[in-house]
Design a protein around this motif. Structure first.
Motif, PDB file in Angstrom:
ATOM      1  N   TYR A  11      -5.940   1.752   2.890  1.00 41.67           N
ATOM      2  CA  TYR A  11      -6.163   2.904   3.760  1.00 41.67           C
ATOM      3  C   TYR A  11      -6.208   4.175   2.910  1.00 41.67           C
ATOM      4  O   TYR A  11      -5.584   4.234   1.847  1.00 41.67           O
ATOM      5  N   GLN A  14      -3.274   5.836   0.651  1.00 43.41           N
ATOM      6  CA  GLN A  14      -2.201   4.844   0.462  1.00 43.41           C
ATOM      7  C   GLN A  14      -2.263   4.321  -0.973  1.00 43.41           C
ATOM      8  O   GLN A  14      -3.344   4.097  -1.513  1.00 43.41           O
ATOM      9  N   ALA A  18      -3.223  -2.581   2.165  1.00 46.14           N
ATOM     10  CA  ALA A  18      -2.635  -3.208   3.353  1.00 46.14           C
ATOM     11  C   ALA A  18      -2.981  -4.692   3.367  1.00 46.14           C
ATOM     12  O   ALA A  18      -2.215  -5.518   3.854  1.00 46.14           O
ATOM     13  N   PRO A  37       6.154 -10.896   8.735  1.00 43.32           N
ATOM     14  CA  PRO A  37       6.861  -9.712   9.225  1.00 43.32           C
ATOM     15  C   PRO A  37       5.901  -8.539   9.417  1.00 43.32           C
ATOM     16  O   PRO A  37       4.756  -8.564   8.976  1.00 43.32           O
ATOM     17  N   SER A  38       6.403  -7.527  10.063  1.00 40.46           N
ATOM     18  CA  SER A  38       5.648  -6.319  10.325  1.00 40.46           C
ATOM     19  C   SER A  38       5.195  -5.657   9.026  1.00 40.46           C
ATOM     20  O   SER A  38       5.899  -5.694   8.025  1.00 40.46           O
ATOM     21  N   GLY A  39       4.000  -5.087   9.037  1.00 38.82           N
ATOM     22  CA  GLY A  39       3.537  -4.295   7.895  1.00 38.82           C
ATOM     23  C   GLY A  39       2.835  -5.081   6.800  1.00 38.82           C
ATOM     24  O   GLY A  39       2.548  -4.556   5.736  1.00 38.82           O
ATOM     25  N   CYS A  40       2.522  -6.351   7.064  1.00 39.44           N
ATOM     26  CA  CYS A  40       1.914  -7.184   6.009  1.00 39.44           C
ATOM     27  C   CYS A  40       0.403  -7.320   6.131  1.00 39.44           C
ATOM     28  O   CYS A  40      -0.210  -8.112   5.418  1.00 39.44           O
ATOM     29  N   GLY A  41      -0.192  -6.582   7.055  1.00 34.25           N
ATOM     30  CA  GLY A  41      -1.648  -6.547   7.104  1.00 34.25           C
ATOM     31  C   GLY A  41      -2.292  -7.475   8.123  1.00 34.25           C
ATOM     32  O   GLY A  41      -3.515  -7.655   8.108  1.00 34.25           O
ATOM     33  N   LYS A  42      -1.519  -8.037   9.035  1.00 33.46           N
ATOM     34  CA  LYS A  42      -2.095  -8.965  10.014  1.00 33.46           C
ATOM     35  C   LYS A  42      -3.054  -8.242  10.965  1.00 33.46           C
ATOM     36  O   LYS A  42      -4.182  -8.691  11.184  1.00 33.46           O
ATOM     37  N   THR A  43      -2.595  -7.133  11.528  1.00 34.95           N
ATOM     38  CA  THR A  43      -3.443  -6.374  12.456  1.00 34.95           C
ATOM     39  C   THR A  43      -4.655  -5.812  11.732  1.00 34.95           C
ATOM     40  O   THR A  43      -5.782  -5.839  12.249  1.00 34.95           O
ATOM     41  N   THR A  44      -4.440  -5.314  10.519  1.00 33.90           N
ATOM     42  CA  THR A  44      -5.549  -4.792   9.717  1.00 33.90           C
ATOM     43  C   THR A  44      -6.611  -5.878   9.532  1.00 33.90           C
ATOM     44  O   THR A  44      -7.816  -5.620   9.640  1.00 33.90           O
TER      45      THR A  44
HETATM   46  P1  ADP Z   1       1.024  -5.996  10.482  1.00 34.36           P
HETATM   47  O1  ADP Z   1      -0.012  -6.226  11.503  1.00 34.36           O
HETATM   48  O2  ADP Z   1       1.290  -7.196   9.624  1.00 34.36           O
HETATM   49  O3  ADP Z   1       2.287  -5.413  11.038  1.00 34.36           O
HETATM   50  P2  ADP Z   1      -0.656  -3.774   9.670  1.00 34.36           P
HETATM   51  O4  ADP Z   1      -1.985  -4.349   9.377  1.00 34.36           O
HETATM   52  O5  ADP Z   1      -0.442  -3.105  10.954  1.00 34.36           O
HETATM   53  O6  ADP Z   1       0.451  -4.910   9.451  1.00 34.36           O
HETATM   54  O7  ADP Z   1      -0.285  -2.746   8.522  1.00 34.36           O
HETATM   55  C1  ADP Z   1      -0.359  -3.081   7.142  1.00 34.36           C
HETATM   56  C2  ADP Z   1      -0.016  -1.856   6.307  1.00 34.36           C
HETATM   57  O8  ADP Z   1      -1.024  -0.886   6.461  1.00 34.36           O
HETATM   58  C3  ADP Z   1       1.292  -1.208   6.700  1.00 34.36           C
HETATM   59  O9  ADP Z   1       1.933  -0.752   5.540  1.00 34.36           O
HETATM   60  C4  ADP Z   1       0.849  -0.044   7.561  1.00 34.36           C
HETATM   61  O10 ADP Z   1       1.768   1.013   7.495  1.00 34.36           O
HETATM   62  C5  ADP Z   1      -0.476   0.337   6.920  1.00 34.36           C
HETATM   63  N1  ADP Z   1      -1.399   0.935   7.900  1.00 34.36           N
HETATM   64  C6  ADP Z   1      -1.825   0.390   9.037  1.00 34.36           C
HETATM   65  N2  ADP Z   1      -2.700   1.191   9.675  1.00 34.36           N
HETATM   66  C7  ADP Z   1      -2.832   2.283   8.886  1.00 34.36           C
HETATM   67  C8  ADP Z   1      -3.584   3.483   8.983  1.00 34.36           C
HETATM   68  N3  ADP Z   1      -4.421   3.719  10.019  1.00 34.36           N
HETATM   69  N4  ADP Z   1      -3.469   4.397   7.976  1.00 34.36           N
HETATM   70  C9  ADP Z   1      -2.656   4.158   6.942  1.00 34.36           C
HETATM   71  N5  ADP Z   1      -1.922   3.055   6.786  1.00 34.36           N
HETATM   72  C10 ADP Z   1      -1.993   2.123   7.747  1.00 34.36           C
END
Ligand code: ADP
Ligand code: ADP
Length: 229
Positions: A11, A14, A18, A37-44
């Motif tokens: 991102y 950053q 991600a 766990p949260s923050g590992c890039g699954k949603t991304t």
């Molecule tokens: P998960 O789905 O596993 O919880 P995310 O894909 O939501 O993980 O996030 C992965 C990383 O990218 C995290 O460190 C999060 O803070 C960062 N992140 C997610 N969306 C954004 C964004 N729009 N801008 C900057 N960083 C982001």
């Protein structure tokens, strides 16, 4: 089939990616669980698959075609998206919520109405009873069924599901999982399903990708392998 080839996403502003050099494949009709766990890039990862965000590098292939070459409407039709907070529009009825993508795609009114009723049946909700209600008049479990129906509206080949049952109480969640497996037996979609719940991953998954702090740590072709590790 949906496939990622060496996909990374950093991102803006950053320091660390991600998603880092992710390669994976989900065969047609399979449920791939993305766990971690949260923050590992699954949603991304999911959002790159339907181009809500663009990868920094790497390629994503939908039935062999680079998703960057697929136009937006076609992507909406081919990829359904279901999220945890359901995201139903509060001022739209259930029917209108399910109809969002078909309307964007320009379906005529008769086709939309028939599809809404068909989908409500599919997720076990009587159309006459629920079509004209508003989201706030539904339980959490019912709202989540509507979320699934909306994701399926244009009969996509691929469904992306981001902790769809995450905000639901454990008993209802268990039932929704059973219903979901039954539904999948009928519709046989290619599914990427994000969860942080190992039990859910093993129960629903045909294959499992374990996300962790430095990227995807392990991929398993059968859920049983996760348990033996
Ligand atoms: P998960 O789905 O596993 O919880 P995310 O894909 O939501 O993980 O996030 C992965 C990383 O990218 C995290 O460190 C999060 O803070 C960062 N992140 C997610 N969306 C954004 C964004 N729009 N801008 C900057 N960083 C982001
Ligand atoms: P908004 O941006 O106001 O939420 P959109 O028209 O972008 O509305 O999306 C409406 C719904 O269409 C979303 O809630 C989602 O379910 C679905 N959707 C949007 N973009 C995509 C996409 N790229 N792939 C699959 N479904 C999508």
């Amino acid at each position: 089939m949906i496939a990622l080839e060496h996909v990374s996403k950093t991102y803006p502003k950053q320091a660390t990616p991600a998603v880092r050099d992710l390669t994976l494949e989900v065969p047609d009709g399979a449920i791939a669980m993305f766990i971690g766990p949260s923050g590992c890039g699954k949603t991304t990862t999911l959002k790159m698959m339907n181009r809500l965000i663009e990868p920094t590098s790497g390629r994503i292939l939908l039935a062999g075609e680079d998703v960057t070459d697929v136009d937006a409407d076609s992507l909406r039709r081919r990829i359904g998206y279901v999220i945890q907070q359901v995201g139903l529009f509060p001022h739209f009825t259930i029917g209108e919520n399910i109809a969002v993508v078909p309307k964007i795609l320009g379906w005529d009114r008769k086709r939309v109405t028939a599809r809404v009723d068909e989908l409500l049946h599919l997720v076990g909700m009587e159309p006459r009873e629920f079509r004209d209600r508003y989201p706030r008049q539904l339980s959490g479990g019912q709202q989540q069924r509507v979320g699934v129906a909306r994701g399926l509206a244009a009969d996509p080949a691929v469904m992306l599901m981001d902790e769809p049952f995450g905000a639901i109480d454990p008993i209802t969640r268990d039932r929704l999982q059973d219903e979901f497996l039954e539904l999948q037996r009928q519709i046989a979609k290619t599914i990427c399903f994000v969860t942080h719940d190992l039990t859910e991953a093993v129960k629903l998954g045909d294959r499992i990708a374990v996300f962790g702090p430095g990227g995807v740590l392990e991929q398993y072709d059968t859920p049983e392998q996760v348990l033996t590790n």
